[in-house]
Design a protein around this motif. Structure first.
Motif, PDB file in Angstrom:
ATOM      1  N   PRO A 187       0.834  -1.205   0.000  1.00  0.00           N
ATOM      2  CA  PRO A 187       0.000   0.000   0.000  1.00  0.00           C
ATOM      3  C   PRO A 187       0.869   1.256   0.000  1.00  0.00           C
ATOM      4  O   PRO A 187       1.862   1.337   0.725  1.00  0.00           O
ATOM      5  N   ALA A 188       0.490   2.207  -0.817  1.00  0.00           N
ATOM      6  CA  ALA A 188       1.254   3.455  -0.898  1.00  0.00           C
ATOM      7  C   ALA A 188       0.943   4.362   0.274  1.00  0.00           C
ATOM      8  O   ALA A 188       1.776   5.179   0.677  1.00  0.00           O
ATOM      9  N   LEU A 189      -0.278   4.227   0.830  1.00  0.00           N
ATOM     10  CA  LEU A 189      -0.707   5.152   1.879  1.00  0.00           C
ATOM     11  C   LEU A 189      -1.606   4.431   2.853  1.00  0.00           C
ATOM     12  O   LEU A 189      -2.495   3.667   2.470  1.00  0.00           O
ATOM     13  N   LEU A 190      -1.370   4.685   4.137  1.00  0.00           N
ATOM     14  CA  LEU A 190      -2.209   4.195   5.225  1.00  0.00           C
ATOM     15  C   LEU A 190      -2.742   5.413   5.957  1.00  0.00           C
ATOM     16  O   LEU A 190      -1.966   6.302   6.322  1.00  0.00           O
ATOM     17  N   GLN A 191      -4.059   5.479   6.171  1.00  0.00           N
ATOM     18  CA  GLN A 191      -4.576   6.643   6.887  1.00  0.00           C
ATOM     19  C   GLN A 191      -5.539   6.227   7.994  1.00  0.00           C
ATOM     20  O   GLN A 191      -6.361   5.326   7.831  1.00  0.00           O
ATOM     21  N   LEU A 192      -5.369   6.902   9.125  1.00  0.00           N
ATOM     22  CA  LEU A 192      -6.237   6.737  10.283  1.00  0.00           C
ATOM     23  C   LEU A 192      -7.092   7.990  10.405  1.00  0.00           C
ATOM     24  O   LEU A 192      -6.551   9.103  10.490  1.00  0.00           O
ATOM     25  N   LEU A 193      -8.411   7.825  10.418  1.00  0.00           N
ATOM     26  CA  LEU A 193      -9.321   8.946  10.554  1.00  0.00           C
ATOM     27  C   LEU A 193      -9.932   8.918  11.947  1.00  0.00           C
ATOM     28  O   LEU A 193     -10.659   7.981  12.293  1.00  0.00           O
ATOM     29  N   TYR A 194      -9.636   9.934  12.743  1.00  0.00           N
ATOM     30  CA  TYR A 194     -10.133  10.015  14.118  1.00  0.00           C
ATOM     31  C   TYR A 194     -11.401  10.866  14.135  1.00  0.00           C
ATOM     32  O   TYR A 194     -11.353  12.085  13.966  1.00  0.00           O
ATOM     33  N   LEU A 195     -12.532  10.201  14.348  1.00  0.00           N
ATOM     34  CA  LEU A 195     -13.831  10.830  14.120  1.00  0.00           C
ATOM     35  C   LEU A 195     -14.356  11.635  15.305  1.00  0.00           C
ATOM     36  O   LEU A 195     -15.395  12.285  15.186  1.00  0.00           O
ATOM     37  N   ARG A 196     -13.652  11.620  16.416  1.00  0.00           N
ATOM     38  CA  ARG A 196     -14.095  12.466  17.526  1.00  0.00           C
ATOM     39  C   ARG A 196     -13.676  13.911  17.318  1.00  0.00           C
ATOM     40  O   ARG A 196     -14.418  14.837  17.627  1.00  0.00           O
ATOM     41  N   ASP A 197     -12.464  14.104  16.767  1.00  0.00           N
ATOM     42  CA  ASP A 197     -11.974  15.476  16.623  1.00  0.00           C
ATOM     43  C   ASP A 197     -11.511  15.808  15.213  1.00  0.00           C
ATOM     44  O   ASP A 197     -11.028  16.914  14.958  1.00  0.00           O
ATOM     45  N   GLY A 198     -11.635  14.865  14.274  1.00  0.00           N
ATOM     46  CA  GLY A 198     -11.285  15.164  12.891  1.00  0.00           C
ATOM     47  C   GLY A 198      -9.815  15.065  12.561  1.00  0.00           C
ATOM     48  O   GLY A 198      -9.392  15.510  11.484  1.00  0.00           O
TER      49      GLY A 198
END
Length: 274
Positions: A187-198
């Motif tokens: 994978p070229a990119l791994l992203q974590l999206l934290y939905l409490r504070d953006g």
């Protein structure tokens, strides 16, 4: 039919946090009382998974909000005890308000009308040579026209301080290793999206990252194997003990773990201790 024993990022995280916690969850499989926080995450994940079943024009915050109640009812149908978590009307409203808030934050971070995932809640599994079977479920996978791969994971908590959040990064690199071995492309990119504070955490896995994560997994599995063969999974006290469901079985709190059954060790881990 049960699956063969395997190591997932969450179970790896349990052992790193506390070997006794790992044992009680993975080997003894003791029940834990349902709680709001993990089930809030399960609910929001379910909505975001199935949001992509809708045509792009319908992937709106209003649609996501409308999906919450049916998704929750489906969860309760599978586990009726969940209904007790929100039996009080005020608790129920607070719970669903939190869920709507997480979804609203998501829509400030991405436009799902422009995305077409190739995988959602994608089950992945790989047998590591001379090591454990690895297993996981990836929230979202996308493949670009040029073949590059992006992996996304949703977190319903807040963005961790830079000195923390190592378990989430371990999880994402664990998934990257699995995807690379299964698809033949990292994978070229791994992203974590934290939905409490953006907040967003982005990782670009390198050769060194992949070598390191495989080394960490192998070392961890060696420690798990040694604990299993010695029938000794010791508690590891930390600040997280205050939130542990197994205080009644933990010597640190005056409890006693159940007798460890060698057959249960073999069933759970595939490690013979006879």
């Amino acid at each position: 039919m049960s699956r063969a024993p395997a190591l997932s990022p969450s179970r790896a995280g349990d052992f790193r946090q506390c070997p006794l916690l790992f044992r009680l969850r993975t080997i003894d499989r003791l029940p834990e009382p349902p709680s709001l926080v993990p089930n809030l995450g399960t609910l929001v994940h379910a909505v975001l998974e199935h949001l992509y079943d809708r045509p792009p024009a319908e992937r709106t915050a209003a649609t996501a909000h409308a999906m919450l109640e049916p998704a929750w009812e489906a969860m309760v149908a599978k586990d009726p005890e969940l209904a007790d978590l929100v039996a009080d009307p005020a608790e129920r409203e607070s719970f669903f308000s939190d869920a709507r808030g997480r979804l609203d934050t998501y829509f400030t971070m991405e436009n799902p009308q422009r995305l077409e995932p190739t995988g959602r809640e994608e089950f992945v599994e790989y047998q590591l040579d001379d090591g454990p079977r690895l297993r996981g479920v990836i929230d979202r996978v996308e493949v670009a026209p040029d073949g590059s791969i992006r992996i996304t994971d949703y977190k319903t908590g807040k963005t961790p301080h830079p000195r923390y959040g190592q378990q989430a990064k371990f999880q994402m690199r664990f998934y990257a290793l699995l995807v690379e071995r299964l698809r033949g492309r990292r994978p070229a990119l791994l992203q974590l999206l934290y939905l409490r504070d953006g907040g967003t955490v982005v990782l670009h896995p390198t050769d060194q990252d992949m070598d390191l994560i495989e080394h960490e997994i192998r070392e961890l599995w060696a420690d798990i194997t040694a604990a299993a063969r010695n029938l000794s999974f010791r508690p590891q006290p930390s600040k997280l003990c205050d939130w542990c469901s197994f205080q009644a079985q933990c010597p640190q709190f005056g409890g006693t773990p159940p007798a460890l059954d060698p057959a249960a060790v073999e069933r759970a881990l595939g490690i013979s201790v006879a």
